[in-house]
Design an enzyme around this catalytic site. Structure first.
Site, PDB file in Angstrom:
ATOM      1  N   GLU A 269      37.546  44.687  34.761  1.00 54.58           N
ATOM      2  CA  GLU A 269      38.912  44.257  35.091  1.00 54.58           C
ATOM      3  C   GLU A 269      39.092  44.546  36.566  1.00 54.58           C
ATOM      4  O   GLU A 269      39.178  45.702  36.980  1.00 54.58           O
ATOM      5  CB  GLU A 269      39.929  45.014  34.231  1.00 54.58           C
ATOM      6  CG  GLU A 269      41.298  44.348  34.197  1.00 54.58           C
ATOM      7  CD  GLU A 269      42.243  44.916  35.217  1.00 54.58           C
ATOM      8  OE1 GLU A 269      42.281  44.358  36.339  1.00 54.58           O
ATOM      9  OE2 GLU A 269      42.930  45.894  34.919  1.00 54.58           O
ATOM     10  N   CYS A 303      47.067  46.086  39.799  1.00 53.25           N
ATOM     11  CA  CYS A 303      46.232  44.889  39.770  1.00 53.25           C
ATOM     12  C   CYS A 303      46.999  43.691  39.238  1.00 53.25           C
ATOM     13  O   CYS A 303      46.604  42.544  39.471  1.00 53.25           O
ATOM     14  CB  CYS A 303      44.986  45.131  38.924  1.00 53.25           C
ATOM     15  SG  CYS A 303      45.359  45.638  37.226  1.00 53.25           S
TER      16      CYS A 303
END
Length: 501
Positions: A269, A303
């Site tokens: 990720e 993020c």
């Protein structure tokens, strides 16, 4: 308990004594083999909190050995009923809830998180994730398959084995739960490397792992640096999987190391530049607030930040005006202080990187609407910053900033904004704001992102999978999809004398 169902907010703890600074291997506390330690700092004050033992390759080897022994056939962990595995994870969640105040205070001191956010949001999410995963432990099932011929065939979903788990500093407790929860509920053993900037909450959780009753070697926590401890995990021949959250640059290195070693399984990720699209027919008050929270929550250190904001031209000026008014309402200061709602960036390197990108926006012709500079004489604070008249070729429109910087771009048509939103190497999340159902479905289908939020933002949950398209990574975390990332499917086929329907 408040009327919203959230716990009441207590005062943070004062004069905390840091109890756990050693490596946690095989349910025991260890000094590093090298004898080296590294300093941990408070980003709001720039003061050193403590020294933590620094894991290196030799320490990772010890942790892997412990994890491998715990995973051996016939071990207490492998022979444990799946329901009992779930009960251990439930117990861990209960202990984290018991120590919620301590963990939230540590998160605020070490990661610079606003205390209220750490206590009410991060710890709440962490506990929910673990309880969700605990519930899955005895529900991971194979299938019987009606194959041709005189055979009986079925599948088993088996744990992968020893799993390395590496994550960054922006949400230490959330990331820890999202890594260990799925891995443990499937029966794996883990070596956790928290970020060197923020190891303190993970080390406290290590003490709770032992208190909960997990067998030795099932969970090992080894703080250290990426090029040493992280690289040792990624390239280790006896690690079966590595899960990494962090930058795309480092993610590429981890995938390469995994391929060159034992071709271990990899979940990544990674970086992002997330589009958020506001159409003229959207609820403007709601869109302004969601877009604002999407980029300024946790000082932009996320993020999934809404870092590429597109607003339809007919409402553009009003949207910019309202966004600026909202951004000017922040109170800066120590994250532990009541009323403060904007804390520091994690360290000087991140502070300098963000300021350099802000300066690039000024130089490249974007209009600075507010902020644009540091705040205070101590700590790594940056003012909430908004740029308007941003064009797609500017660095602030293309690069992940990871800071409190909102770029507001103008668009005219649906087809145009879809093309511009997808014009990136990344594809983690996206947001769409419109009252038109057809438009919402069309745009959410067209956007190249692993998650699309419609008329909301940051609406993550333990039950829904998350992960990236393109260079934002591969694999999924959370939800049923995330659980199965930690299993291998085995087919067993038997010869039988006679098959009947």
């Amino acid at each position: 308990m408040s009327s919203s169902g959230m716990p009441d907010l207590p005062a943070p703890l004062t004069n905390i004594k840091i109890q756990h600074t050693k490596l946690f291997i095989n349910n025991e506390w260890h000094d590093s083999v090298s004898g080296k330690t590294f300093p941990v700092f408070n980003p709001a004050t720039e003061e050193k909190i403590c020294e933590v033992e620094e894991a290196d390759k030799e320490d990772v080897d010890k942790a892997v050995k412990a994890a491998r022994e715990a995973f051996q056939m016939g071990s207490p962990w492998r022979t444990m009923d799946a329901s009992e595995r779930g009960q251990l994870i439930y117990k861990l969640a209960d202990l984290i809830e018991r120590d919620r105040l301590l963990l939230a205070t540590l998160e605020s001191i070490n990661a610079g998180k606003i205390f209220a956010s750490a206590y009410l949001m991060d710890l709440d999410y962490c506990i929910k994730v673990l309880r969700y995963c605990a519930g899955w432990a005895d529900k991971i099932q194979g299938r019987t398959i009606p194959v041709d011929g005189e055979f009986f065939s079925y599948t088993r979903h088996e744990p992968i084995g020893v799993c390395g788990q590496i994550f960054p500093w922006n949400a230490p407790m959330i990331l820890l739960a999202c890594k260990i929860g799925p891995a443990l509920c499937c029966g794996n053993t883990v070596i956790v490397k928290p970020a060197e900037q923020t190891p303190l909450t993970a080390l406290h959780v290590a003490s709770l792992i032992k208190e909960a009753g997990f067998p030795p070697g099932v969970v090992n926590i080894v703080p250290g640096y990426g090029p040493t401890a992280g690289a040792a995990i990624s390239s280790h021949m006896d690690v079966d999987k590595v899960a990494f959250t962090g930058s795309t640059e480092v993610g590429k290195m981890i995938q390469e190391a995994a391929a060159k070693s034992n071709l271990k399984r990899v979940t990544l990720e990674l970086g992002a530049k997330n589009p958020c699209i506001v159409f003229a027919d959207a609820d403007l008050d709601s869109a302004v607030e969601f877009a604002h929270q999407g980029v300024f929550t946790n000082q932009g250190q996320s993020c999934i930040a809404a870092s590429k904001l597109f607003v339809e031209e007919t409402i553009y000026d009003e949207f910019v005006q309202r966004s600026v008014e909202r951004a000017k309402k922040y109170v800066f200061g120590n994250p532990l202080t009541p009323g403060v709602n904007h804390g520091p960036q994690i360290n000087k390197a991140q502070h300098n990187k963000i300021m350099e990108l802000i300066e690039s926006g000024k130089k490249e012709g974007a209009k600075l609407e507010c902020g644009g500079g540091p705040w205070g004489n101590k700590g790594y604070f940056i003012q909430p910053t908004i740029f308007s008249n941003v064009t797609d070729d500017m660095r602030i429109a293309k690069e992940e900033i990871f800071g409190p910087v909102q770029q507001i771009m103008k668009f005219k048509s649906l087809d145009e904004v879809i093309k511009r939103a997808n014009n990136t190497y990344y594809g983690l999340v996206a947001g769409v704001f419109t009252k038109d159902l057809d438009k919402a479905v069309t745009v959410s289908s067209a956007l190249q992102a692993g998650t699309v939020w419609v008329n909301c933002y940051l609406a993550a949950s333990a039950q829904s999978p998350a992960g990236g398209f393109k260079m934002s990574g591969h694999g999924r975390e959370m939800g049923e999809y995330g659980i199965h990332e930690y299993t291998e499917v085995k087919t067993v086929t038997m010869k039988i004398s006679e098959k009947n329907s």
